[in-house]
Structure formats: structure tokens, C-alpha cells
Design a protein around this motif. Structure first.
Motif, PDB file in Angstrom:
ATOM      1  N   GLU A  10       0.825  -1.201   0.000  1.00  0.00           N
ATOM      2  CA  GLU A  10       0.000   0.000   0.000  1.00  0.00           C
ATOM      3  C   GLU A  10       0.863   1.257   0.000  1.00  0.00           C
ATOM      4  O   GLU A  10       0.529   2.245  -0.663  1.00  0.00           O
ATOM      5  CB  GLU A  10      -0.959  -0.010   1.180  1.00  0.00           C
ATOM      6  CG  GLU A  10      -2.071  -1.028   1.010  1.00  0.00           C
ATOM      7  CD  GLU A  10      -3.103  -1.012   2.133  1.00  0.00           C
ATOM      8  OE1 GLU A  10      -3.080  -0.077   2.978  1.00  0.00           O
ATOM      9  OE2 GLU A  10      -3.932  -1.929   2.159  1.00  0.00           O
ATOM     10  N   LYS A  14       0.958   4.480  -2.606  1.00  0.00           N
ATOM     11  CA  LYS A  14       0.923   5.894  -2.242  1.00  0.00           C
ATOM     12  C   LYS A  14       2.025   6.673  -2.960  1.00  0.00           C
ATOM     13  O   LYS A  14       1.803   7.797  -3.412  1.00  0.00           O
ATOM     14  CB  LYS A  14       1.038   6.059  -0.734  1.00  0.00           C
ATOM     15  CG  LYS A  14      -0.204   5.565   0.001  1.00  0.00           C
ATOM     16  CD  LYS A  14      -0.049   5.624   1.503  1.00  0.00           C
ATOM     17  CE  LYS A  14      -1.319   5.079   2.157  1.00  0.00           C
ATOM     18  NZ  LYS A  14      -1.242   5.065   3.608  1.00  0.00           N
ATOM     19  N   GLY A  42      -3.728   1.532  -2.022  1.00  0.00           N
ATOM     20  CA  GLY A  42      -2.750   2.552  -1.625  1.00  0.00           C
ATOM     21  C   GLY A  42      -2.784   3.754  -2.547  1.00  0.00           C
ATOM     22  O   GLY A  42      -2.700   4.901  -2.094  1.00  0.00           O
TER      23      GLY A  42
END
Length: 144
Positions: A10, A14, A42
Motif C-alpha cells: 500500500e 501511495k 494505496g
């Protein structure tokens, strides 16, 4: 790249989100349960989506219109014939970002300029990620 657990998967999502641009396509390949949806989760969280991110296995296409850019999360696992893709209206996603799980169901010619990510099982529950990086991503990969 080795991803040690779901949290690191995740977190990579991001970092990818921070580098996304409208018009990008990111494909996610790998066996069932390897973490494709965790990576998408994410990305969506970093773009500002709050709440659950279900696998779009049954809906096939899950748009996130509340995000800027709009993200279409697509799971082609249940697509049996390439002709079914026309019915999904994925061309409308050109203004946003397209995240595609199971892209191989669309054929090898689909999304030639996509960032192609493949996850596979590694030792001790980790995941191995490999990337095919198109020219449009050369200055954005690997994400920092």
C-alpha cells in the motif's frame, strides 16, 4: 523490488499516486491473492479516497469520480473475450487515470504506454514487483 507485506504494498501505491498524471494507465498483473488490489488501495487512498476499496471483480469497473484526476479501477478477471471491453466504455477514462487488474485479458496490444506492474509471490510472505516502464514514466520511476 521486494514488498515485505501488505503495508509496504500500500505504501508503494501511495508513492505511485504522487507521480500520477491524467491520462496515465497502470496495469497490475499477478496471480490471485498477490496484492494487486492492495496496491490499488494505496494509490486511491493517497489520491484522497476515504473508505473501502473493494476489488472490482464483480462490477468490473469501479469509477472514483470524487478524485482529481478521476480514477477508474478495472478488474478484467471475468472478461472472457476481448470484444467485451467495448461495452465497458474505458475510452471515457482517458481524461483520468486507469488502474487495470488482469490486463492480459485485454490482449497484448492494449495500453501500449502503460506502466506495467507485475506482482509475484516471494519468500516469507513477501511479494516481488517487476515493472515495465514506458518512456512517459522514465522520470517518475521508481517512485520516491
Amino acid at each position: 523490488m521486494i514488498l515485505t507485506d501488505e503495508r509496504s504494498t500500500e505504501n508503494l501505491g501511495k508513492r505511485i499516486a504522487a507521480n500520477l498524471r491524467a491520462g496515465d494507465v497502470v496495469t497490475l498483473s499477478g496471480p490471485l491473492g498477490v496484492g494487486k488490489t492492495a496496491l490499488a488501495r494505496g494509490i486511491l487512498a493517497a489520491l484522497g479516497h476515504e473508505g473501502e476499496v473493494p476489488s472490482p471483480s464483480f462490477a468490473i469497473v469501479q469509477p472514483y469520480d470524487d478524485l482529481d484526476p478521476t480514477v477508474w479501477h478495472v478488474d478484467l478477471y471475468r472478461v472472457e473475450d476481448i470484444s467485451e471491453l467495448d461495452e465497458l466504455g474505458l475510452d471515457a477514462a482517458a481524461e483520468g487515470v486507469l488502474l487495470v487488474e488482469w490486463p492480459e485479458r485485454a490482449g497484448v496490444a492494449a495500453w501500449p504506454y502503460a506502466l506495467r506492474l507485475t506482482l509475484d509471490f516471494a519468500e516469507d510472505g513477501a511479494r516481488r514487483l517487476t515493472a515495465e516502464v514506458p518512456p512517459s514514466w522514465q522520470d517518475r520511476w521508481p517512485p520516491q
